[in-house]
Design an enzyme around this catalytic site. Sequence first.
Site, PDB file in Angstrom:
ATOM      1  N   SER A 103      -8.976  -5.004   1.733  1.00  0.00           N
ATOM      2  CA  SER A 103      -8.150  -4.991   0.531  1.00  0.00           C
ATOM      3  C   SER A 103      -8.748  -5.908  -0.545  1.00  0.00           C
ATOM      4  CB  SER A 103      -6.716  -5.370   0.925  1.00  0.00           C
ATOM      5  OG  SER A 103      -5.816  -5.122  -0.109  1.00  0.00           O
TER       6      SER A 103
ATOM      7  N   ASP B 255      -2.872   6.080   1.044  1.00  0.00           N
ATOM      8  CA  ASP B 255      -2.854   4.650   0.705  1.00  0.00           C
ATOM      9  C   ASP B 255      -2.221   4.484  -0.687  1.00  0.00           C
ATOM     10  OD1 ASP B 255      -3.486   2.053  -0.110  1.00  0.00           O
ATOM     11  OD2 ASP B 255      -5.383   2.030   0.987  1.00  0.00           O
TER      12      ASP B 255
ATOM     13  N   HIS C 185      -2.055   1.660   3.568  1.00  0.00           N
ATOM     14  CA  HIS C 185      -3.025   0.602   3.233  1.00  0.00           C
ATOM     15  C   HIS C 185      -3.350  -0.266   4.463  1.00  0.00           C
ATOM     16  CE1 HIS C 185      -5.213  -1.629   0.199  1.00  0.00           C
ATOM     17  NE2 HIS C 185      -4.624  -2.757   0.518  1.00  0.00           N
TER      18      HIS C 185
HETATM   19  C1  MLT Z   1      -6.334  -6.294  -5.271  1.00  0.00           C
HETATM   20  O1  MLT Z   1      -5.616  -6.866  -6.070  1.00  0.00           O
HETATM   21  O2  MLT Z   1      -7.430  -6.702  -4.927  1.00  0.00           O
HETATM   22  C2  MLT Z   1      -5.811  -5.023  -4.722  1.00  0.00           C
HETATM   23  O3  MLT Z   1      -4.635  -4.652  -5.381  1.00  0.00           O
HETATM   24  C3  MLT Z   1      -5.575  -5.087  -3.268  1.00  0.00           C
HETATM   25  C4  MLT Z   1      -4.585  -6.150  -2.929  1.00  0.00           C
HETATM   26  O4  MLT Z   1      -3.380  -5.905  -3.031  1.00  0.00           O
HETATM   27  O5  MLT Z   1      -5.009  -7.213  -2.567  1.00  0.00           O
END
Ligand code: MLT
Length: 204
Positions: free
Chosen positions: A102, A152, A183
């Site tokens: 992520s 996702d 996700h």
């Molecule tokens: C981010 O902000 O990098 C993406 O939205 C993934 C997350 O939620 O960390």
Amino acid sequence: MQHIFQKGTDPSKPTLVLLHGTGGTEHDLLPVAQIVSPESPVLSIRGNVLEHGMPRFFRRLSEGVFDEEDLIFRTNELNEFLNEAATNYELDRSNFIAVGYSNGANIAGSLLFHHKGSLRGAILHHPMVPRRGLKLPDLSGTPVFIGAGTNDPICAPQETEELQSLLTQADAHVTVHWEQHGHQLTHTEVHAAASWLQSQFNQG
Ligand code: MLT
């Protein structure tokens, strides 16, 4: 940067650079490293940014909207940290493979986009496109595994395909593994990444 270093049992294996998701820590992906390449040295890093107390690797303006200036600054900072860690821990800097989930996958993607040679390869679990409108460095000889979800809600399949195409245009060798668990990072996805790593790097 705050981190955990584990020497591993075989210094010839790639060093795994572990990069957690939003709200995670440097402890989160240690079990993943054990599955992906148990003998490897491990450098597991905590993001330097806090969002309401949750560690991240760079700021965002809202869900899915990145603060580009901070992304570039933090990507440089991480690359510098990797250079220093290679010297301090006597690691082969040309043999680092990122394993990110992520937000951690997004900064790993950003390393690929901005710093030629910073990663030998990357395992990106549920990444987004870190930046658009950028000329990518030559990524030939760089294998990239993308674990993605058909459903996702944070990273739509079209964005996965966009990332795959941007990396492929830069001559990276991209493999996409699809799951149907939103996700989440699942065991099957981690095991798919482990098999992929073995096939790419002849890990025994
Ligand atoms: C981010 O902000 O990098 C993406 O939205 C993934 C997350 O939620 O960390």
